[in-house]
Design an enzyme around this catalytic site. Structure first.
Site, PDB file in Angstrom:
ATOM      1  N   ASN A 259       0.786  -1.241   0.000  1.00 12.56           N
ATOM      2  CA  ASN A 259       0.000   0.000   0.000  1.00 12.56           C
ATOM      3  C   ASN A 259       0.818   1.290   0.000  1.00 12.56           C
ATOM      4  O   ASN A 259       0.298   2.341  -0.355  1.00 12.56           O
ATOM      5  CB  ASN A 259      -1.009  -0.015   1.155  1.00 12.56           C
TER       6      ASN A 259
ATOM      7  N   GLU B 153       5.751  -4.339  11.772  1.00  9.84           N
ATOM      8  CA  GLU B 153       4.608  -3.409  11.816  1.00  9.84           C
ATOM      9  C   GLU B 153       3.487  -4.101  11.066  1.00  9.84           C
ATOM     10  O   GLU B 153       3.592  -4.335   9.859  1.00  9.84           O
ATOM     11  CB  GLU B 153       4.957  -2.070  11.167  1.00  9.84           C
TER      12      GLU B 153
ATOM     13  N   CYS C 125      -2.903   0.663   7.189  1.00 14.11           N
ATOM     14  CA  CYS C 125      -2.901  -0.052   8.474  1.00 14.11           C
ATOM     15  C   CYS C 125      -3.541   0.817   9.541  1.00 14.11           C
ATOM     16  O   CYS C 125      -4.185   0.326  10.457  1.00 14.11           O
ATOM     17  CB  CYS C 125      -1.477  -0.410   8.874  1.00 14.11           C
TER      18      CYS C 125
HETATM   19  P1  NAP Z   1       1.226  -9.173   3.254  1.00 14.55           P
HETATM   20  O1  NAP Z   1       0.435 -10.031   2.372  1.00 14.55           O
HETATM   21  O2  NAP Z   1       1.518  -9.647   4.626  1.00 14.55           O
HETATM   22  O3  NAP Z   1       2.581  -8.859   2.471  1.00 14.55           O
HETATM   23  C1  NAP Z   1       3.559  -8.010   3.013  1.00 14.55           C
HETATM   24  C2  NAP Z   1       4.911  -8.367   2.436  1.00 14.55           C
HETATM   25  O4  NAP Z   1       5.297  -9.663   2.886  1.00 14.55           O
HETATM   26  C3  NAP Z   1       4.937  -8.443   0.907  1.00 14.55           C
HETATM   27  O5  NAP Z   1       6.161  -7.917   0.472  1.00 14.55           O
HETATM   28  C4  NAP Z   1       4.872  -9.930   0.653  1.00 14.55           C
HETATM   29  O6  NAP Z   1       5.401 -10.301  -0.587  1.00 14.55           O
HETATM   30  C5  NAP Z   1       5.744 -10.434   1.778  1.00 14.55           C
HETATM   31  N1  NAP Z   1       5.606 -11.845   2.094  1.00 14.55           N
HETATM   32  C6  NAP Z   1       4.559 -12.660   1.905  1.00 14.55           C
HETATM   33  N2  NAP Z   1       4.850 -13.897   2.346  1.00 14.55           N
HETATM   34  C7  NAP Z   1       6.105 -13.854   2.838  1.00 14.55           C
HETATM   35  C8  NAP Z   1       6.973 -14.816   3.448  1.00 14.55           C
HETATM   36  N3  NAP Z   1       6.623 -16.066   3.647  1.00 14.55           N
HETATM   37  N4  NAP Z   1       8.205 -14.404   3.815  1.00 14.55           N
HETATM   38  C9  NAP Z   1       8.607 -13.141   3.621  1.00 14.55           C
HETATM   39  N5  NAP Z   1       7.834 -12.199   3.054  1.00 14.55           N
HETATM   40  C10 NAP Z   1       6.592 -12.546   2.677  1.00 14.55           C
HETATM   41  O7  NAP Z   1       0.536  -7.736   3.437  1.00 14.55           O
HETATM   42  P2  NAP Z   1      -0.066  -6.781   2.292  1.00 14.55           P
HETATM   43  O8  NAP Z   1      -1.310  -7.388   1.764  1.00 14.55           O
HETATM   44  O9  NAP Z   1       1.002  -6.370   1.354  1.00 14.55           O
HETATM   45  O10 NAP Z   1      -0.438  -5.491   3.163  1.00 14.55           O
HETATM   46  C11 NAP Z   1      -1.609  -5.412   3.883  1.00 14.55           C
HETATM   47  C12 NAP Z   1      -1.403  -5.687   5.359  1.00 14.55           C
HETATM   48  O11 NAP Z   1      -0.283  -4.972   5.822  1.00 14.55           O
HETATM   49  C13 NAP Z   1      -2.553  -5.225   6.201  1.00 14.55           C
HETATM   50  O12 NAP Z   1      -2.814  -6.176   7.210  1.00 14.55           O
HETATM   51  C14 NAP Z   1      -2.055  -3.946   6.822  1.00 14.55           C
HETATM   52  O13 NAP Z   1      -2.679  -3.592   8.024  1.00 14.55           O
HETATM   53  C15 NAP Z   1      -0.631  -4.253   7.003  1.00 14.55           C
HETATM   54  N6  NAP Z   1       0.160  -3.018   7.054  1.00 14.55           N
HETATM   55  C16 NAP Z   1       0.678  -2.639   8.261  1.00 14.55           C
HETATM   56  C17 NAP Z   1       1.383  -1.460   8.370  1.00 14.55           C
HETATM   57  C18 NAP Z   1       1.965  -0.997   9.681  1.00 14.55           C
HETATM   58  O14 NAP Z   1       2.871  -0.173   9.645  1.00 14.55           O
HETATM   59  N7  NAP Z   1       1.494  -1.460  10.823  1.00 14.55           N
HETATM   60  C19 NAP Z   1       1.589  -0.678   7.232  1.00 14.55           C
HETATM   61  C20 NAP Z   1       1.033  -1.084   6.031  1.00 14.55           C
HETATM   62  C21 NAP Z   1       0.321  -2.273   5.950  1.00 14.55           C
HETATM   63  P3  NAP Z   1       4.421 -10.716  -1.816  1.00 14.55           P
HETATM   64  O15 NAP Z   1       3.694  -9.487  -2.170  1.00 14.55           O
HETATM   65  O16 NAP Z   1       5.361 -11.186  -2.824  1.00 14.55           O
HETATM   66  O17 NAP Z   1       3.529 -11.803  -1.280  1.00 14.55           O
HETATM   67  O1  G3H Z   2      -0.582   1.446   5.982  1.00 20.22           O
HETATM   68  C1  G3H Z   2       0.156   1.732   6.898  1.00 20.22           C
HETATM   69  C2  G3H Z   2       0.915   2.967   6.913  1.00 20.22           C
HETATM   70  O2  G3H Z   2       1.976   2.883   7.835  1.00 20.22           O
HETATM   71  C3  G3H Z   2      -0.025   4.080   7.256  1.00 20.22           C
HETATM   72  O3  G3H Z   2       0.565   5.297   7.035  1.00 20.22           O
HETATM   73  O4  G3H Z   2      -1.029   6.633   8.393  1.00 20.22           O
HETATM   74  O5  G3H Z   2       0.567   7.736   6.843  1.00 20.22           O
HETATM   75  O6  G3H Z   2      -1.361   6.427   5.942  1.00 20.22           O
HETATM   76  P1  G3H Z   2      -0.370   6.595   7.054  1.00 20.22           P
END
Ligand code: NAP
Ligand code: G3H
Length: 484
Positions: free
Chosen positions: A162, A258, A292
């Protein structure tokens, strides 16, 4: 760096300062979430290429760690400048690849350049400390400890889709300024944006091998990377399930996670409802709630619930819905599967008695902004993270009830409290089991130098510029034993 193929460009990966095609001969199609066509292909690299990347990172890191902070700073400043020069090009790619509006995509690039510059300035002002042994038992009067921070080595940076540029640079910049090398594994949907960011870094002429971009599905190369003996630290942002998996695999490798969130917007009876509604809507629906930190549930006092829901409905119906190219706030979700998931949460809530105030309309992966009232604790949407534009309203009859429901979540990223009573605001904030609490404002990560912390299922460790530098370095103590 790119080979233009008839329909869409094929992007190379970046290994030891050079752009390369993978020996695998395989590529991954990247499909735009709103154009619904392939906008490019990225390399599906092999495990041997991962080994090569890590090996070149180690070699480069040794020399990099010996350079002065000012030398490292000059490379990072150049990188920030190149990003600004490329902002239009990169923003266009972000928009096409992850469906973020052009304005928000541009903001992401500019925010990233600012982030890099601030990281340099922060590092330039971080100093070690010294301690005297003094009269501590053990004859330590003659001892002086010099405590410095040293780099960890090779940092594995894994961001989510994202913020494909900003959340990647938020790992690269602190790693690099503090003397580490980086293996950057972008989210597959987000790889082209990541590659563009590395093109800017390449223009800044960083030493070869210091940063390598390894493209490939997390499900294929992720475990191999995480368990690799050559990785010294992992900085991960993404979903909770992925994060938990990584933590199990990482063993004793330092790790910052995170993860997901279910941020509540708590609205007290005395809140300025117009202001609260405006913040809740911006918090919940910008980029279709694919943040997130999006507000993912409203916990409102029953005495003002009807009024708040009325204002929310009116304002939500004014939100622009459609293509990111038209600057819409609510845009198609990243893929059909994500839209199916959000729809499943909405359907479950309706089945169990929630009221649809507005929305519940869908066009493929475009979910119209949906407000659900009378949501109760037996509904999935009360607890699960939609990562989409569906907002549940849960009515509560006291602060205590709001706090109880807020804290019952598996997540603990942020919370917002809307009230005119500052004492009550602090009292609620003190009881929140979250990394941060926003008083009378939407939940959000920035400003980027604030600590950004997820607790419980929302993460481990802290980000934010200063905290990230700390997490990518360790303290090293050198003790001077003085003689008379
Ligand atoms: P995701 O599916 O968990 O993927 C995140 C990253 O992990 C991608 O680069 C993905 O690569 C990689 N990945 C997947 N499987 C892996 C493995 N086995 N080993 C190492 N890396 C692996 O998350 P997303 O759909 O991209 O993002 C959405 C989620 O992220 C939401 O739950 C959101 O809340 C959370 N998020 C949290 C924050 C925060 O700062 N707290 C910020 C942004 C988003 P691929 O794309 O190649 O699968
Ligand atoms: O999606 C997760 C990002 O850390 C959120 O950043 O609050 O600046 O949109 P933001």
């Amino acid at each position: 760096m790119t080979t233009n193929v008839l329909i869409s460009p094929t992007y190379e990966f970046y290994l030891n300062g050079e752009w390369k095609e993978s020996q695998s001969g395989q590529t991954i199609d990247i499909k735009s979430p709103y154009l619904h066509e392939i906008i490019g292909k990225v390399q599906a690299i092999t495990k041997e290429e991962v080994d090569e990347a890590i090996c070149s990172a180690h070699k480069a890191q040794k020399k990099w760690a010996e350079t002065s902070l000012q030398q490292r700073a000059s490379y990072l400043y150049k990188w920030a400048d190149e990003l600004v020069n490329m902002q239009d090009e990169i923003a266009e790619v972000i928009m096409q690849e992850v469906g973020k509006s052009l304005k928000d995509s541009k903001n992401e690039v500019v925010r990233t350049a600012d982030f890099i510059r601030y990281t340099v300035e922060e590092a330039l002002h971080m100093h070690g400390e010294s301690m005297k042994g003094d009269s501590f038992p053990g004859g330590s009067k003659s001892k002086v400890a010099i405590i410095e921070r040293v780099p960890l080595g090779v940092v594995l940076a894994i961001p989510p889709f994202n913020y494909p540029v900003n959340l990647a640079a938020a790992k690269l910049a602190p790693a690099l300024i503090s003397g580490n090398a980086v293996i950057f594994k972008p989210a597959t949907q987000g790889s082209i944006s990541g590659i563009k960011m590395i093109e800017a870094l390449h223009k800044a002429e960083f030493p070869k091998g210091l940063v390598n971009i390894v493209t490939g599905r997390g499900s294929v190369i992720g475990d191999y990377l995480v368990e690799h003996k050559g990785i010294d630290m992992i900085s991960f942002t993404g979903g909770t399930n992925t994060g938990v998996r990584l933590a199990k695999k990482a063993g004793m490798i330092p790790l910052v996670l995170e993860l997901g969130g279910k941020d509540p917007g708590i609205v007290r009876e005395d809140a300025d409802l117009e202001k609260a509604a405006q913040q809740i809507i911006s918090g919940a629906f910008s980029y279709s709630g694919q943040r997130c930190t999006a507000i993912k549930r409203v916990l409102v006092h029953v005495n003002v619930a009807d009024e708040l829901v009325g204002i929310l409905k009116e304002e939500i119906e004014k939100l622009s819905v459609g293509s990111p190219e038209e600057g819409s706030t609510v845009v198609p979700l990243i893929d059909d599967q994500s839209a199916d998931f959000v729809q499943g949460l909405i359907d479950d809530a309706i089945e169990k008695g929630a009221t649809v105030v507005t929305g519940n309309k869908r066009d493929r992966n475009l979910i119209y902004p949906t407000l659900l009232d009378q949501v109760t604790e037996d509904m999935r949407i009360a607890w699960e993270e939609p990562f989409g534009p569906a907002l549940p309203v849960i009515r509560v009859s006291s602060d205590e009830e709001a706090i109880k429901i807020a804290n019952k979540s598996e997540f603990g990223l942020q919370a917002s409290v809307f009230t005119k009573d500052i004492n009550k605001a602090f009292s609620i904030a003190n009881k929140m089991e979250t990394g941060s609490v926003q008083i009378n404002g939407r939940t959000e990560r920035g400003p980027d130098h604030f600590p950004f912390i997820g607790v419980k299922g929302s993460g481990m460790g802290a980000q934010g510029i200063h905290k990230s530098i700390e997490s990518m370095t360790r303290e090293k103590v050198t003790v001077l034993n003085l003689t008379d």
